[in-house]
Design a protein around this motif. Structure first.
Motif, short mmCIF file in Angstrom:
data_model
loop_
_atom_site.label_atom_id
_atom_site.label_comp_id
_atom_site.label_asym_id
_atom_site.label_seq_id
_atom_site.Cartn_x
_atom_site.Cartn_y
_atom_site.Cartn_z
N GLN A 40 -8.98 5.90 -4.46
CA GLN A 40 -8.54 4.85 -5.39
C GLN A 40 -8.10 3.57 -4.68
O GLN A 40 -8.35 2.48 -5.16
CB GLN A 40 -7.41 5.37 -6.29
N LEU A 41 -7.45 3.72 -3.50
CA LEU A 41 -6.94 2.55 -2.79
C LEU A 41 -7.89 2.06 -1.68
O LEU A 41 -7.56 1.14 -0.94
CB LEU A 41 -5.56 2.85 -2.19
N ASN A 42 -9.04 2.71 -1.57
CA ASN A 42 -10.04 2.35 -0.57
C ASN A 42 -9.45 2.43 0.86
O ASN A 42 -9.59 1.52 1.66
CB ASN A 42 -10.62 0.96 -0.83
N LEU A 43 -8.76 3.53 1.12
CA LEU A 43 -8.18 3.81 2.43
C LEU A 43 -8.76 5.10 2.97
O LEU A 43 -9.26 5.93 2.21
CB LEU A 43 -6.65 3.97 2.32
N SER A 44 -8.69 5.28 4.28
CA SER A 44 -9.09 6.57 4.84
C SER A 44 -8.01 7.60 4.53
O SER A 44 -6.85 7.23 4.31
CB SER A 44 -9.28 6.45 6.36
N GLN A 45 -8.39 8.87 4.53
CA GLN A 45 -7.40 9.91 4.29
C GLN A 45 -6.36 9.93 5.40
O GLN A 45 -5.18 10.21 5.16
CB GLN A 45 -8.07 11.28 4.15
N GLY A 46 -6.77 9.59 6.63
CA GLY A 46 -5.83 9.51 7.75
C GLY A 46 -4.77 8.44 7.53
O GLY A 46 -3.59 8.64 7.82
N ASN A 53 -3.75 13.66 -5.61
CA ASN A 53 -3.66 14.23 -4.26
C ASN A 53 -4.09 13.19 -3.23
O ASN A 53 -4.54 12.10 -3.57
CB ASN A 53 -4.47 15.53 -4.15
N GLN A 54 -3.96 13.54 -1.96
CA GLN A 54 -4.24 12.60 -0.87
C GLN A 54 -5.67 12.05 -0.93
O GLN A 54 -5.89 10.86 -0.75
CB GLN A 54 -3.99 13.29 0.46
N SER A 55 -6.62 12.89 -1.20
CA SER A 55 -8.02 12.48 -1.28
C SER A 55 -8.25 11.48 -2.42
O SER A 55 -8.94 10.47 -2.26
CB SER A 55 -8.91 13.71 -1.46
N LYS A 71 0.84 -1.20 0.00
CA LYS A 71 0.00 0.00 0.00
C LYS A 71 0.88 1.25 0.00
O LYS A 71 0.58 2.21 -0.70
CB LYS A 71 -0.93 0.02 1.22
N LEU A 72 1.96 1.21 0.77
CA LEU A 72 2.88 2.35 0.79
C LEU A 72 3.47 2.57 -0.60
O LEU A 72 3.52 3.69 -1.10
CB LEU A 72 3.99 2.12 1.82
N ARG A 73 3.89 1.49 -1.22
CA ARG A 73 4.43 1.57 -2.58
C ARG A 73 3.39 2.14 -3.54
O ARG A 73 3.68 3.02 -4.35
CB ARG A 73 4.89 0.18 -3.05
N ASP A 74 2.14 1.67 -3.44
CA ASP A 74 1.07 2.15 -4.31
C ASP A 74 0.79 3.64 -4.08
O ASP A 74 0.57 4.39 -5.03
CB ASP A 74 -0.21 1.35 -4.08
N ILE A 75 0.80 4.05 -2.81
CA ILE A 75 0.56 5.46 -2.48
C ILE A 75 1.64 6.33 -3.10
O ILE A 75 1.35 7.37 -3.71
CB ILE A 75 0.50 5.66 -0.95
#
Length: 161
Positions: free
Chosen positions: A140-146, A133-135, A120-124
């Motif tokens: 796209q990755l189905n993660l929270s903005q936090g 942008n962060q949002s 996930k870090l690599r994808d981000i």
């Protein structure tokens, strides 16, 4: 009455309201002052992060999160990713995310540790380099903005960005 989850202990208000957690926090501090070790088990919300007020982590020394590894397949059995969301008394390599796998070998229980590749870090990082942008990354990755924010901070610390 049997408590089903952590918020069934809090009857005095909204689980997202920090003040609703105050009475439980006082109780936990009192238990700790009596020399008791406190362990709470709780499930994540739909976003994959802790539900409710973050105030409940205030008196805790360690918060552990268990996930399935990104590439997990059901036929692999019990395989988890253990990461520390909070750790007061240890840092660095001791606080690194690890993978754990449970197997029965000739009727004997065996735990093995394995390295976790933070895909996930690599994808981000890849999406950030593409100009998202962060949002947009979170969506796209189905993660929270936090969660994206926390991983972006980690990527900067590791020199990936």
């Amino acid at each position: 009455m049997k408590a089903k989850n952590i918020f069934s202990l809090v009857w005095s208000g909204n689980e997202n309201d920090a003040e609703s957690w105050t009475s439980i926090q006082r109780w936990l501090i009192q238990l700790r002052s009596l020399g008791k070790t406190i362990m709470m088990l709780h499930h994540a919300g739909k976003s994959g992060t802790s539900r409710g007020s973050s105030k409940r982590h205030g008196v805790l020394d360690t918060v552990i999160k268990l996930d399935r590894p990104v590439d997990y397949k059901n036929e692999e059995g019990l395989k988890i990713q253990l990461s520390y969301e909070k750790c007061r008394s240890f840092v660095g390599k001791d606080a690194s995310t690890i993978g754990l796998e449970y197997n029965l070998v000739d009727g004997i229980a065996e735990w093995k540790a394995f390295n976790i590749v933070d895909e996930k870090l690599r994808d981000i990082v890849e999406l950030l380099k593409k100009g998202l942008n962060q949002s947009q990354i979170a969506e796209q990755l189905n993660l929270s903005q936090g969660e994206v924010s926390k991983r972006l901070k980690k990527s900067k610390e590791e020199g990936l960005v």
